[in-house]
Design an enzyme around this catalytic site. Structure first.
Site, short mmCIF file in Angstrom:
data_model
loop_
_atom_site.label_atom_id
_atom_site.label_comp_id
_atom_site.label_asym_id
_atom_site.label_seq_id
_atom_site.Cartn_x
_atom_site.Cartn_y
_atom_site.Cartn_z
N ILE A 96 7.83 7.13 17.26
CA ILE A 96 7.46 7.88 16.04
C ILE A 96 6.16 8.67 16.23
CG2 ILE A 96 7.05 7.73 13.53
CD1 ILE A 96 9.75 6.57 14.16
N CYS A 109 -5.13 12.31 13.31
CA CYS A 109 -5.80 11.01 13.19
C CYS A 109 -5.60 10.29 14.52
CB CYS A 109 -5.26 10.21 12.03
SG CYS A 109 -3.59 9.70 12.24
N ARG A 132 0.19 14.46 13.50
CA ARG A 132 0.72 14.26 12.15
C ARG A 132 0.70 15.51 11.26
NH1 ARG A 132 -1.18 8.38 10.12
NH2 ARG A 132 0.70 8.50 8.90
N PRO A 133 1.48 16.51 11.61
CA PRO A 133 1.52 17.72 10.78
C PRO A 133 2.24 17.47 9.44
CG PRO A 133 3.08 17.88 12.59
CD PRO A 133 2.37 16.58 12.77
N VAL A 134 2.12 18.44 8.51
CA VAL A 134 2.83 18.34 7.23
C VAL A 134 3.77 19.53 7.03
CG1 VAL A 134 1.13 16.89 6.04
CG2 VAL A 134 0.84 19.37 6.00
N ASP A 135 4.22 20.12 8.16
CA ASP A 135 5.05 21.31 8.07
C ASP A 135 6.34 21.08 7.27
OD1 ASP A 135 5.45 19.67 10.52
OD2 ASP A 135 7.21 20.95 10.76
N GLN A 136 6.88 19.86 7.34
CA GLN A 136 8.14 19.59 6.63
C GLN A 136 7.93 19.59 5.11
OE1 GLN A 136 11.19 19.30 8.34
NE2 GLN A 136 9.76 20.06 9.88
N LYS A 176 0.83 -1.21 0.00
CA LYS A 176 0.00 0.00 0.00
C LYS A 176 0.87 1.26 0.00
CE LYS A 176 -1.84 1.55 4.03
NZ LYS A 176 -1.53 2.97 4.27
N ASN A 177 1.85 1.30 0.90
CA ASN A 177 2.61 2.54 1.08
C ASN A 177 3.61 2.81 -0.05
OD1 ASN A 177 1.17 3.04 3.34
ND2 ASN A 177 2.86 2.71 4.80
N ASP A 185 4.74 0.70 12.20
CA ASP A 185 3.57 0.02 11.64
C ASP A 185 3.49 -1.45 12.05
OD1 ASP A 185 2.71 2.32 10.46
OD2 ASP A 185 3.26 1.77 8.41
N ARG A 225 -8.69 -0.58 5.03
CA ARG A 225 -7.88 0.48 4.42
C ARG A 225 -6.52 -0.07 4.01
NH1 ARG A 225 -6.42 4.65 8.11
NH2 ARG A 225 -5.07 5.01 6.35
N ARG A 276 -4.87 10.42 4.95
CA ARG A 276 -3.85 11.46 5.07
C ARG A 276 -2.84 11.44 3.92
NH1 ARG A 276 -2.41 14.13 9.08
NH2 ARG A 276 -0.31 13.83 8.26
C1 UD1 Z 1 4.23 6.99 6.64
C2 UD1 Z 1 3.42 5.74 6.41
C3 UD1 Z 1 2.85 5.22 7.72
C4 UD1 Z 1 3.97 5.04 8.75
C5 UD1 Z 1 4.81 6.30 8.88
C6 UD1 Z 1 6.05 6.11 9.75
C7 UD1 Z 1 2.60 6.07 4.15
C8 UD1 Z 1 1.42 6.37 3.28
N1 UD1 Z 1 2.36 6.06 5.48
O1 UD1 Z 1 3.34 7.98 7.17
O2 UD1 Z 1 2.19 3.97 7.47
O3 UD1 Z 1 3.41 4.74 10.02
O4 UD1 Z 1 5.28 6.73 7.56
O5 UD1 Z 1 6.83 5.07 9.27
O6 UD1 Z 1 3.68 5.82 3.68
N2 UD1 Z 1 6.06 14.78 11.00
C9 UD1 Z 1 6.05 16.12 11.30
N3 UD1 Z 1 5.96 17.02 10.25
C10 UD1 Z 1 5.88 16.62 8.95
C11 UD1 Z 1 5.90 15.24 8.66
C12 UD1 Z 1 5.99 14.34 9.70
O7 UD1 Z 1 6.12 16.53 12.47
O8 UD1 Z 1 5.79 17.47 8.06
C13 UD1 Z 1 6.17 13.79 12.12
C14 UD1 Z 1 4.91 12.92 12.26
O9 UD1 Z 1 3.93 13.56 13.05
C15 UD1 Z 1 5.47 11.68 12.89
C16 UD1 Z 1 6.87 11.55 12.25
O10 UD1 Z 1 7.18 12.84 11.77
O11 UD1 Z 1 5.62 11.85 14.28
C17 UD1 Z 1 6.95 10.56 11.10
O12 UD1 Z 1 5.89 10.80 10.20
P1 UD1 Z 1 5.95 10.46 8.65
O13 UD1 Z 1 7.13 9.61 8.34
O14 UD1 Z 1 5.79 11.71 7.87
O15 UD1 Z 1 4.63 9.59 8.47
P2 UD1 Z 1 3.77 9.50 7.16
O16 UD1 Z 1 4.65 9.77 6.00
O17 UD1 Z 1 2.52 10.28 7.34
#
Ligand code: UD1
Length: 419
Positions: free
Chosen positions: A328, A117, A122-126, A22-23, A306, A398, A93
């Protein structure tokens, strides 16, 4: 709504075939936004999240047609739609993976801001920081990320933490940017590498994928390509945990053994018998009470977050004490209270769960809270005495293709029932 009804106490015996990852599928499908033309993508599991991504692609000019494990895509030229709407993004997401490709290809992207969630904020600031460094103008307004640019420019980007979809989003955007992009502290996950392989087939110039530093030389245009997606290491690990917990003898086929070292090492420490028959076949035998061991989640190549919930289910009936630490996500212990309702002895201490192995679990009605937590509860149901009901199985659908059917074929007594 549906629930799973599991009669526990039966070992697993037989073979299970692992589906596509999936990922890896999600970013690979999103990458089709980057170039017009026809694509044939195979080894795509039948999952709700994949359907959501196909609907999203439909919104932005990619026609999709599915036949079993194969998806045909046709990215039409001169389509100027650039919006990933709230109705779709709120259910997944990973929809944010359309942001980088839309911006790089169309110079404009409007993607609903994913909310929090069950497992954390789970922000997307990065993602946003990196795109701004590449020259994008980004506003976050009315619940949407509204981004625009003329052409993205290559930049040196250091992620503050390892982010999987962040690395993927920026790798896709950088593939069509002007000049060189360097990603430091990049995710090393095998799914990132699979995406890089696909982008290279499309003509992208990428090196360093699989290491902490990825270099992307932007090109003027990419071409459509065909691809066979890697198998799902988390699905594979989940079935290994099911066999470890329920006991029995299982052969796992089509497993991505090369990407599973941390999972296989951890399971091996418990004292069960694991044999790697070849690069895609694993033979697991679990015949005695396992040893409780510690595990801490880390980005790849560490033990995956995961797999944490499923591994915990195995530990609740093991010998001695095990400590499972989640580094994480801040709220990824939702399965603990449900496992306790089945007789598990677990104490939460900050980021760790301290588990005292019990001799038996007893069946109970339990509630799934997120994807991997649901898998953990099904595993516990297989291990428990009596009939367990797992409610809210839509979480499971899912991310696991035919979970109940695959387990039933290997001897589990599990049934899907309408509520
Ligand atoms: C992906 C996987 C998910 C897995 C996770 C960690 C997919 C579709 N999903 O989720 O199954 O559990 O990796 O291996 O591939 N973070 C920030 N800011 C950001 C981005 C991330 O603070 O902009 C934090 C998150 O809140 C979290 C950590 O970084 O604590 C890792 O998150 P991330 O690797 O981004 O997870 P996803 O890519 O959403």
């Amino acid at each position: 709504m549906e629930k799973l009804v599991i009669e526990g106490g039966r070992p697993l015996n037989g073979k299970i075939r692992v589906s596509g990852a999936k990922n890896a599928c999600l970013p690979i499908l999103a990458a089709s936004i980057l170039a017009e033309g026809k694509y044939t993508i195979s080894n795509i599991p039948s999952l709700v999240d994949i359907r959501t991504m196909l609907s999203l692609l439909g919104e932005v000019g990619v026609e999709t047609d599915r036949d079993g494990e194969v998806v045909q895509l046709n990215t039409v030229a001169d389509n100027d739609a650039f919006t990933a709407p709230y109705e779709l993004v709120k259910t997944m997401r990973a929809s944010v993976l359309t942001l980088g490709p839309l911006l790089a290809k169309k110079g404009r992207a409007k993607v609903s801001l994913p909310g929090g969630c069950a497992i954390g904020e789970r922000p997307v600031d990065q993602h946003l920081k990196a795109l701004r460094l590449m020259g994008a103008d980004i506003e976050v307004e009315h619940g949407y990320i509204d981004a625009s640019c003329s052409r993205l420019k290559g930049a040196e980007i250091t992620f503050d933490m390892v982010t999987v979809t962040g690395t993927e989003n920026i790798m896709m955007a950088a593939a069509l940017a002007e000049g060189k992009t360097v990603l430091y502290n990049a995710a090393q996950e095998p799914e990132v590498v699979d995406l890089a392989k696909f982008l290279k087939k499309m003509g992208a110039v990428i090196s360093g994928e699989g290491s902490r530093t990825i270099v992307i030389e932007g090109v003027d245009r990419l071409e459509s390509a065909d691809y066979n997606v890697m198998a799902d290491r988390i699905e594979a690990g989940t079935y290994l945990c099911a066999a470890a917990g329920a006991g029995g003898h299982l052969i796992l086929e089509n497993a991505p053994v090369y990407a599973m070292k941390a999972i296989l090492d951890k399971l091996g420490e418990t004292g069960l018998e694991l044999k790697i028959l070849d690069d895609s076949t694993i033979d697991i035998r679990s015949e005695k009470r396992l040893l409780g061991i510690d595990a801490t989640t880390h980005p790849y190549p560490g033990f995956p977050t995961d797999m944490q919930a499923q591994f915990m289910a195995v530990m609740v009936k093991s010998r001695g004490i095990s400590v499972i630490t989640e580094t994480i996500f801040e709220n990824r212990f939702m399965h603990v209270s449900e496992l306790k309702r089945m007789g598990a002895d677990i104490r939460l201490m900050d980021k760790s769960a301290v588990i005292k192995g019990v001799k038996k679990l007893s069946a109970a009605p339990v509630m799934a809270s997120d994807l991997r937590a649901s898998a953990s509860l099904v595993i516990a149901g297989l291990m428990a005495e009596g009939t367990t009901e797992v409610h809210r199985v839509y979480h499971l659908d899912r991310g696991y293709e035919k979970f109940d059917i695959k387990l039933a074929a290997a001897g589990a007594k599990i049934e899907r029932v309408k509520e």
